[in-house]
Scaffold this active site. Structure first.
Site, mmCIF file in Angstrom:
data_model
loop_
_atom_site.group_PDB
_atom_site.id
_atom_site.type_symbol
_atom_site.label_atom_id
_atom_site.label_comp_id
_atom_site.label_asym_id
_atom_site.label_seq_id
_atom_site.Cartn_x
_atom_site.Cartn_y
_atom_site.Cartn_z
ATOM 1 N N HIS A 107 -3.357 -3.602 -7.047
ATOM 2 C CA HIS A 107 -2.969 -2.252 -7.429
ATOM 3 C C HIS A 107 -4.122 -1.520 -8.093
ATOM 4 O O HIS A 107 -4.857 -2.100 -8.884
ATOM 5 C CB HIS A 107 -1.791 -2.299 -8.404
ATOM 6 C CG HIS A 107 -0.547 -2.856 -7.801
ATOM 7 N ND1 HIS A 107 0.400 -3.527 -8.524
ATOM 8 C CD2 HIS A 107 -0.093 -2.849 -6.525
ATOM 9 C CE1 HIS A 107 1.385 -3.899 -7.723
ATOM 10 N NE2 HIS A 107 1.097 -3.501 -6.508
ATOM 11 N N ASP A 162 0.822 -1.222 0.000
ATOM 12 C CA ASP A 162 0.000 0.000 0.000
ATOM 13 C C ASP A 162 0.850 1.264 0.000
ATOM 14 O O ASP A 162 0.514 2.260 0.623
ATOM 15 C CB ASP A 162 -0.963 0.016 1.203
ATOM 16 C CG ASP A 162 -1.969 -1.124 1.144
ATOM 17 O OD1 ASP A 162 -2.343 -1.499 0.020
ATOM 18 O OD2 ASP A 162 -2.351 -1.634 2.196
#
Length: 199
Positions: A40, A12
C-alpha cells in the site's frame, strides 16, 4: 470492534488510502496475508511510503502493528522497510508472529523448483544461516501475537485487518490459475491473524 479491509477484485483498488483512514482510529492493525511482492502507498505529513510488509498503522503512535502468521515474511525486506520508516522519524510499535512462514515454505518452493522449473533447489541450512544474521534485528518484535490478540479482543480494542490483495486472488475462491500464494479471504483473519471468525 474488528474491521477487515480486503479488495473486491485483484488488488490495486486504492485500499491503502482507506486502510490508512481506519488505521488512525484503530488500536491494532494486522497484516494477515500476502508478502513483500505488493503493498500500500501512504502519503501523509511524514512523507510518502510504499508499505510492502509494514501494516499501514505504523504512522500512528497509538497503534500496535502486527505482522500475522499468514504473512510470507521476507526478513531482509522487513528490516529494510523498518529502517526506512525509522529514517522518516517514526518509531512504530511492531509485533511479528512467531508463526510467520519460513522452513515449510522452503519445502513447498523446492517442489515447484524441482518438478516444474527444473532449477536448483533452495538449501534450508543456507536460508537458516541467513535468517540468523537478521535474528538480533527482528528479535524485539517477535511474540505470540495470537495470545496478544485474544487479550485485545477481550478488552474490546478496535482492531483492523489489512488485506494485501483482492478477493479474486484467493487460491481457493479466486480466478484460478491467476491467484496468489496465500488466502486473501481466510475468514478475514481467522487463518492469517488467529482471530475467531465469529468475532
Amino acid at each position: 470492534m474488528i474491521r477487515a479491509i480486503v479488495g473486491a477484485n485483484w488488488g490495486d483498488e486504492g485500499k491503502g488510502k482507506v486502510t490508512d483512514m481506519f488505521a488512525a482510529k484503530s488500536d491494532i492493525v494486522i497484516r494477515f496475508q500476502g508478502g513483500a511482492n505488493a503493498g500500500h502507498t501512504i502519503i501523509n505529513e511524514h512523507g510518502r511510503f510504499a508499505f510492502h510488509l509494514m501494516p499501514s498503522g505504523v504512522c500512528y503512535d497509538h497503534t500496535t502493528c502486527i505482522i500475522g502468521n499468514g504473512v510470507a515474511l521476507d526478513i531482509n525486506k522487513f528490516i529494510t522497510e523498518l529502517e526506512d520508516v525509522k529514517a522518516a522519524g517514526l518509531n512504530p510499535h511492531l509485533l511479528v508472529s512467531e508463526r510467520c512462514q519460513l522452513e515449510n515454505i522452503c519445502t513447498l518452493k523446492n517442489l515447484v523448483l524441482e518438478h516444474v522449473y527444473h532449477k536448483p533447489l533452495l538449501n534450508v541450512d543456507d536460508l537458516f544461516a541467513t535468517c540468523m544474521e537478521y535474528r538480533d534485528k527482528i528479535a524485539p518484535y517477535v511474540c505470540d501475537t495470537h495470545a496478544y490478540l485474544q487479550k485485545a479482543v477481550q478488552e474490546g480494542k478496535n482492531i483492523l485487518l489489512e488485506g494485501q490483495l483482492g478477493t479474486l486472488k484467493d487460491p481457493d475462491f479466486g480466478i484460478y490459475p491467476m491467484v496468489t500464494s496465500s488466502s486473501t479471504l481466510a475468514g478475514y483473519g481467522a487463518v492469517g491473524a488467529g482471530l475467531p471468525p465469529h468475532k
